[in-house]
Design a protein around this motif. Structure first.
Motif, mmCIF file in Angstrom:
data_model
loop_
_atom_site.group_PDB
_atom_site.id
_atom_site.type_symbol
_atom_site.label_atom_id
_atom_site.label_comp_id
_atom_site.label_asym_id
_atom_site.label_seq_id
_atom_site.Cartn_x
_atom_site.Cartn_y
_atom_site.Cartn_z
ATOM 1 N N LYS A 46 0.840 -1.205 0.000
ATOM 2 C CA LYS A 46 0.000 0.000 0.000
ATOM 3 C C LYS A 46 0.875 1.255 0.000
ATOM 4 C CE LYS A 46 -3.653 2.358 2.480
ATOM 5 N NZ LYS A 46 -4.415 2.478 3.712
ATOM 6 N N THR A 47 1.933 1.240 0.792
ATOM 7 C CA THR A 47 2.858 2.374 0.832
ATOM 8 C C THR A 47 3.468 2.628 -0.542
ATOM 9 O OG1 THR A 47 3.381 2.018 3.158
ATOM 10 C CG2 THR A 47 5.003 3.235 1.875
ATOM 11 N N ILE A 48 3.849 1.564 -1.218
ATOM 12 C CA ILE A 48 4.430 1.696 -2.556
ATOM 13 C C ILE A 48 3.421 2.323 -3.517
ATOM 14 C CG2 ILE A 48 5.291 0.404 -4.559
ATOM 15 C CD1 ILE A 48 6.435 -1.634 -2.443
ATOM 16 N N LEU A 49 2.188 1.840 -3.485
ATOM 17 C CA LEU A 49 1.161 2.394 -4.371
ATOM 18 C C LEU A 49 0.860 3.854 -4.040
ATOM 19 C CD1 LEU A 49 -1.264 -0.658 -4.614
ATOM 20 C CD2 LEU A 49 0.321 0.177 -6.374
ATOM 21 N N GLU A 50 0.833 4.179 -2.765
ATOM 22 C CA GLU A 50 0.615 5.574 -2.371
ATOM 23 C C GLU A 50 1.765 6.454 -2.857
ATOM 24 O OE1 GLU A 50 -2.040 4.902 1.660
ATOM 25 O OE2 GLU A 50 0.137 5.041 1.847
ATOM 26 N N ALA A 51 2.975 5.929 -2.791
ATOM 27 C CA ALA A 51 4.154 6.687 -3.221
ATOM 28 C C ALA A 51 4.100 7.025 -4.705
ATOM 29 C CB ALA A 51 5.426 5.914 -2.906
ATOM 30 N N VAL A 52 3.556 6.114 -5.502
ATOM 31 C CA VAL A 52 3.442 6.388 -6.946
ATOM 32 C C VAL A 52 2.089 7.018 -7.289
ATOM 33 C CG1 VAL A 52 5.175 4.705 -7.662
ATOM 34 C CG2 VAL A 52 2.785 3.997 -7.520
ATOM 35 N N ARG A 53 1.429 7.518 -6.270
ATOM 36 C CA ARG A 53 0.206 8.322 -6.387
ATOM 37 C C ARG A 53 -0.988 7.588 -6.985
ATOM 38 N NH1 ARG A 53 4.064 12.367 -8.721
ATOM 39 N NH2 ARG A 53 5.122 13.168 -6.900
#
Length: 65
Positions: A46-53
């Motif tokens: 989830k953090t990774i997906l949030e990071a790539v917006r």
């Protein structure tokens, strides 16, 4: 990889808004990490997906949460 490193990689990519999720992950160099974590560590994925917006609705669909 730390949250800060993940966000640094994601923020180094120009034009994220015009890309698909897979393109964002690939261009940021996070696709392998995401593939490894999406089933075992949903919080990191989830953090990774949030990071790539990626928006929250899409994150829920992708991670089935």
């Amino acid at each position: 990889m730390t949250k800060e490193e993940i966000y640094d990689k994601a923020n180094s990519v120009v034009g994220l808004g015009g890309m698909t999720v897979n393109e964002r992950l690939y261009e940021s160099g996070l696709i392998d990490l995401f593939d490894k974590t999406k089933k075992k560590d949903k919080d990191l994925a989830k953090t990774i997906l949030e990071a790539v917006r990626v928006d929250q609705a899409s994150i829920k669909k992708i991670l089935k949460i």
